[in-house]
Scaffold this motif. Structure first.
Motif, PDB file in Angstrom:
ATOM      1  N   ILE A   1       0.844  -1.287  -0.125  1.00  0.00           N
ATOM      2  CA  ILE A   1      -0.125  -0.006  -0.048  1.00  0.00           C
ATOM      3  C   ILE A   1       0.842   1.207   0.089  1.00  0.00           C
ATOM      4  O   ILE A   1       1.651   1.439   0.830  1.00  0.00           O
ATOM      5  N   GLY A   2       0.833   2.239  -1.113  1.00  0.00           N
ATOM      6  CA  GLY A   2       1.086   3.433  -0.878  1.00  0.00           C
ATOM      7  C   GLY A   2       0.478   4.504  -0.768  1.00  0.00           C
ATOM      8  O   GLY A   2      -0.514   4.734  -1.281  1.00  0.00           O
ATOM      9  N   MET A   3       0.775   5.667  -0.034  1.00  0.00           N
ATOM     10  CA  MET A   3      -0.071   6.711   0.285  1.00  0.00           C
ATOM     11  C   MET A   3       0.736   7.906   0.426  1.00  0.00           C
ATOM     12  O   MET A   3       1.771   7.881   1.110  1.00  0.00           O
ATOM     13  N   GLY A   4       0.015   8.815  -0.248  1.00  0.00           N
ATOM     14  CA  GLY A   4       0.625  10.248  -0.367  1.00  0.00           C
ATOM     15  C   GLY A   4      -0.243  11.108   0.437  1.00  0.00           C
ATOM     16  O   GLY A   4      -1.500  11.246   0.182  1.00  0.00           O
ATOM     17  N   LEU A   5       0.229  12.005   1.290  1.00  0.00           N
ATOM     18  CA  LEU A   5      -0.435  12.855   2.341  1.00  0.00           C
ATOM     19  C   LEU A   5      -0.200  14.267   1.882  1.00  0.00           C
ATOM     20  O   LEU A   5       1.090  14.723   1.399  1.00  0.00           O
ATOM     21  N   PRO A   6      -1.127  15.137   2.081  1.00  0.00           N
ATOM     22  CA  PRO A   6      -0.926  16.674   1.778  1.00  0.00           C
ATOM     23  C   PRO A   6      -0.123  17.502   2.748  1.00  0.00           C
ATOM     24  O   PRO A   6      -0.605  18.591   3.174  1.00  0.00           O
ATOM     25  N   GLY A   7       0.925  16.886   3.114  1.00  0.00           N
ATOM     26  CA  GLY A   7       1.784  17.532   4.104  1.00  0.00           C
ATOM     27  C   GLY A   7       2.840  16.825   4.519  1.00  0.00           C
ATOM     28  O   GLY A   7       3.340  15.719   4.213  1.00  0.00           O
ATOM     29  N   PRO A   8       3.849  17.309   5.494  1.00  0.00           N
ATOM     30  CA  PRO A   8       5.124  16.621   5.656  1.00  0.00           C
ATOM     31  C   PRO A   8       5.025  15.314   6.430  1.00  0.00           C
ATOM     32  O   PRO A   8       4.128  15.077   7.096  1.00  0.00           O
ATOM     33  N   VAL A   9       5.822  14.563   5.999  1.00  0.00           N
ATOM     34  CA  VAL A   9       5.958  12.993   6.206  1.00  0.00           C
ATOM     35  C   VAL A   9       7.553  12.711   6.491  1.00  0.00           C
ATOM     36  O   VAL A   9       8.198  12.976   5.885  1.00  0.00           O
ATOM     37  N   GLU A  10       7.513  12.037   7.737  1.00  0.00           N
ATOM     38  CA  GLU A  10       8.955  11.413   8.028  1.00  0.00           C
ATOM     39  C   GLU A  10       9.017  10.059   7.251  1.00  0.00           C
ATOM     40  O   GLU A  10       8.594   8.995   8.011  1.00  0.00           O
ATOM     41  N   PHE A  11       9.532  10.281   5.875  1.00  0.00           N
ATOM     42  CA  PHE A  11       9.369   8.820   5.374  1.00  0.00           C
ATOM     43  C   PHE A  11       9.835   7.592   5.996  1.00  0.00           C
ATOM     44  O   PHE A  11       9.405   6.545   5.768  1.00  0.00           O
ATOM     45  N   SER A  12      11.190   7.833   6.489  1.00  0.00           N
ATOM     46  CA  SER A  12      11.808   6.742   7.165  1.00  0.00           C
ATOM     47  C   SER A  12      11.085   6.124   8.305  1.00  0.00           C
ATOM     48  O   SER A  12      11.085   4.901   8.488  1.00  0.00           O
ATOM     49  N   THR A  13       9.893   6.698   8.865  1.00  0.00           N
ATOM     50  CA  THR A  13       9.035   6.074   9.947  1.00  0.00           C
ATOM     51  C   THR A  13       7.746   5.950   9.211  1.00  0.00           C
ATOM     52  O   THR A  13       6.852   5.244   9.783  1.00  0.00           O
ATOM     53  N   GLY A  14       7.524   6.705   8.344  1.00  0.00           N
ATOM     54  CA  GLY A  14       5.968   6.444   7.840  1.00  0.00           C
ATOM     55  C   GLY A  14       5.135   7.302   8.603  1.00  0.00           C
ATOM     56  O   GLY A  14       3.789   7.198   8.399  1.00  0.00           O
ATOM     57  N   LEU A  15       5.574   8.323   9.429  1.00  0.00           N
ATOM     58  CA  LEU A  15       4.610   9.153  10.227  1.00  0.00           C
ATOM     59  C   LEU A  15       4.442  10.651   9.806  1.00  0.00           C
ATOM     60  O   LEU A  15       5.413  11.252   9.507  1.00  0.00           O
ATOM     61  N   PRO A  16       3.347  10.938   9.721  1.00  0.00           N
ATOM     62  CA  PRO A  16       2.959  12.484   9.387  1.00  0.00           C
ATOM     63  C   PRO A  16       3.444  13.249  10.514  1.00  0.00           C
ATOM     64  O   PRO A  16       3.464  12.858  11.470  1.00  0.00           O
ATOM     65  N   ALA A  17       3.908  14.585   9.877  1.00  0.00           N
ATOM     66  CA  ALA A  17       4.102  15.635  10.874  1.00  0.00           C
ATOM     67  C   ALA A  17       3.187  16.415  11.187  1.00  0.00           C
ATOM     68  O   ALA A  17       1.898  16.350  10.518  1.00  0.00           O
ATOM     69  N   SER A  18       3.286  17.379  12.260  1.00  0.00           N
ATOM     70  CA  SER A  18       2.155  18.229  12.691  1.00  0.00           C
ATOM     71  C   SER A  18       1.654  19.133  11.576  1.00  0.00           C
ATOM     72  O   SER A  18       2.593  19.772  11.003  1.00  0.00           O
ATOM     73  N   LEU A  19       0.558  19.425  11.397  1.00  0.00           N
ATOM     74  CA  LEU A  19       0.036  20.202  10.227  1.00  0.00           C
ATOM     75  C   LEU A  19      -1.150  20.776  10.859  1.00  0.00           C
ATOM     76  O   LEU A  19      -2.279  20.075  11.047  1.00  0.00           O
ATOM     77  N   PRO A  20      -1.372  22.249  10.836  1.00  0.00           N
ATOM     78  CA  PRO A  20      -2.738  22.630  11.552  1.00  0.00           C
ATOM     79  C   PRO A  20      -3.928  22.427  10.867  1.00  0.00           C
ATOM     80  O   PRO A  20      -5.199  22.216  11.282  1.00  0.00           O
ATOM     81  N   ILE A  21      -3.819  22.112   9.168  1.00  0.00           N
ATOM     82  CA  ILE A  21      -4.975  21.747   8.479  1.00  0.00           C
ATOM     83  C   ILE A  21      -5.475  20.116   8.779  1.00  0.00           C
ATOM     84  O   ILE A  21      -6.528  19.550   8.132  1.00  0.00           O
ATOM     85  N   MET A  22      -4.354  19.564   9.468  1.00  0.00           N
ATOM     86  CA  MET A  22      -4.786  18.061   9.653  1.00  0.00           C
ATOM     87  C   MET A  22      -4.755  17.692  11.077  1.00  0.00           C
ATOM     88  O   MET A  22      -3.777  16.896  11.690  1.00  0.00           O
ATOM     89  N   PRO A  23      -5.751  18.280  11.964  1.00  0.00           N
ATOM     90  CA  PRO A  23      -5.690  17.948  13.522  1.00  0.00           C
ATOM     91  C   PRO A  23      -5.818  16.424  13.407  1.00  0.00           C
ATOM     92  O   PRO A  23      -6.388  15.561  12.870  1.00  0.00           O
ATOM     93  N   GLY A  24      -4.809  15.914  14.564  1.00  0.00           N
ATOM     94  CA  GLY A  24      -5.146  14.512  14.899  1.00  0.00           C
ATOM     95  C   GLY A  24      -4.121  13.634  14.087  1.00  0.00           C
ATOM     96  O   GLY A  24      -3.924  12.647  14.472  1.00  0.00           O
ATOM     97  N   TRP A  25      -3.430  14.184  13.049  1.00  0.00           N
ATOM     98  CA  TRP A  25      -2.524  13.296  12.132  1.00  0.00           C
ATOM     99  C   TRP A  25      -1.165  13.324  12.615  1.00  0.00           C
ATOM    100  O   TRP A  25      -0.610  12.097  12.142  1.00  0.00           O
ATOM    101  N   ASP A  26      -0.678  14.079  13.625  1.00  0.00           N
ATOM    102  CA  ASP A  26       0.697  14.238  13.825  1.00  0.00           C
ATOM    103  C   ASP A  26       1.058  12.818  14.312  1.00  0.00           C
ATOM    104  O   ASP A  26       0.522  12.504  15.399  1.00  0.00           O
ATOM    105  N   ARG A  27       1.986  12.162  13.898  1.00  0.00           N
ATOM    106  CA  ARG A  27       2.675  10.905  14.366  1.00  0.00           C
ATOM    107  C   ARG A  27       1.622   9.612  14.292  1.00  0.00           C
ATOM    108  O   ARG A  27       1.836   8.844  14.989  1.00  0.00           O
ATOM    109  N   TYR A  28       0.561   9.802  13.501  1.00  0.00           N
ATOM    110  CA  TYR A  28      -0.291   8.655  13.727  1.00  0.00           C
ATOM    111  C   TYR A  28       0.032   7.555  12.804  1.00  0.00           C
ATOM    112  O   TYR A  28       0.399   7.900  11.657  1.00  0.00           O
TER     113      TYR A  28
END
Length: 404
Positions: free
Chosen positions: A139-166
């Motif tokens: 499964i490959g998934m692109g997100l509309p904001g910063p992602v730490e690719f080495s861990t696959g974890l999204p970074a904090s982004l105000p337009i995406m509440p709750g996604w940080d490190r999800y």
């Protein structure tokens, strides 16, 4: 059991090729000897990862057997998530689209609600295509904001509440027994665009995504440049000396004046003031103006909206010019939902880049619209996934064959 690196090299060469290859062509591509290529190809054929059903043109002797990747060896679920919509596709391991569909979505609902909606759409596509979910190999998934690719974890982004490190990969592991790879979708768009035949050999280029957000994917010597913290290319937050407040908390960001939300906000104000006849009528009916309404007005040659897009494009191009001076790319491809406005935006971006960059930096530069359009994200997510699963997940069975 460990799979020889040479086997992966041979398999990747066959998978990446746009056409069936002879063993002689594989020798040229990989730099390996004919005996080595033959040994590994035969094992890949026994593993049913490669087929040799076609005969090529004779160069004087017997017609060579042509080798191709077995497209039925498995499939990839590819997801291109934006802040307001999602594009989901099922692709084979050569990254050809089998089936795909888009749906409106709101990332501010949080990861659980959004991923459940995406899962529902994905299973609909599996049912329609009659593909067993056990055949999904990644499964490959692109997100509309910063992602730490080495861990696959999204970074904090105000337009995406709750996604940080999800942990997105944990969500998908409930339904699929395969790896999941998550990345910033401007990087997946960059990878997708690089599959196009006419640019696949270009090693230094930029993919500029212009949507609600503005970001750049940068390819250096054929590889994505991610930066020290894996967040390179965030040009939407370059300061362009105005006083608009950006959602990031700073003032003066490019995105706050020329991104999709900013354009729609300014267009709505123009409509309320009665300066655009077309949008004034749209506002009466809908009560708000969206970027799609702006696209409609530009297609209808509304002079006020055309000028708004020209101004936005020139501001984007002015920031891009600095990147051109610094990086000196061969090509810039421009995509994203706002870029669908077309030639008006593209022309103003070009004007600013050529006007504000050094002549030596633009001498051989091509600036054009994305070849793949809204398909770039899912194709790129599939490319990322196919590369990783062969490099990381190819296994050797007890029988001496290979399996993904």
């Amino acid at each position: 059991m460990t799979v020889p690196k040479i086997t992966k090299v041979v398999l990747q060469a066959i998978r990446r090729s746009k056409k069936p290859l002879s063993k002689g062509e594989l020798v040229q591509i990989t730099g390996l000897s004919l005996a080595t290529v033959t040994e590994h190809v035969e094992r890949l054929i026994r593993s049913q990862l490669v087929t040799d059903l076609e005969l090529g043109q004779s160069t004087g002797g017997r017609k060579p057997r042509l080798l191709s990747f077995n497209t039925e060896a498995g499939y990839i679920a590819a997801i291109d998530l934006e802040s307001t919509h999602v594009h989901v596709g099922i692709l084979d391991l050569t990254c050809s689209i089998i089936i795909s569909r888009s749906r409106l979505i709101d990332v501010s609902q949080g990861p659980k609600a959004v991923l459940e909606q995406i899962k529902e759409l994905l299973f609909q596509l599996l049912d329609e295509s009659k593909i067993d979910q056990n055949l999904i190999k990644g499964i490959g998934m692109g997100l509309p904001g910063p992602v730490e690719f080495s861990t696959g974890l999204p970074a904090s982004l105000p337009i995406m509440p709750g996604w940080d490190r999800y942990p997105i990969h944990q969500f998908w592991s409930q339904y699929f027994d395969c790896p999941c790879f998550v990345d910033n979708n401007v990087y997946t768009m960059l990878l997708g665009e690089h599959t196009v035949d006419s640019i696949s050999d270009i090693e230094n280029f930029i993919f500029l995504k212009v949507g609600n957000g503005i970001g750049a994917g940068i390819m250096v010597k054929g590889e994505i440049y991610r930066g020290a913290s894996e967040y390179a290319g965030n040009i939407g937050h370059n300061n362009i000396c105005h006083d608009h407040l950006c959602y990031c908390g700073n003032r003066g960001c490019l995105e706050a004046i020329a991104g999709g939300r900013a354009i729609a906000r300014k267009a709505e104000q123009i409509a309320r003031e009665g300066k655009s006849t077309i949008l004034k009528e749209v506002l009466k009916i809908k009560g708000k103006i969206t970027i799609d309404d702006v696209k409609f007005a530009v297609r209808e040659a509304d002079p006020v909206m055309v000028e708004l897009i020209r101004e936005s494009g020139f501001q984007i191009g002015s920031v891009l010019a600095g990147l051109v001076n610094f990086f000196n790319p061969s090509l810039i491809c421009i995509g994203g939902s706002v870029a669908e406005i077309g030639d008006v935006l593209l022309a103003s971006i070009r004007q600013a880049v050529y006007q504000k960059s050094l002549p030596i930096s633009t001498r051989d530069l091509v600036i054009r619209s994305s070849y793949l359009g809204d398909k770039a994200g899912i194709i790129g997510a599939a490319v990322l996934t196919a590369e990783k699963i062969i490099d990381d997940s190819l296994i050797r069975t007890k029988e001496g064959t290979y399996s993904i």
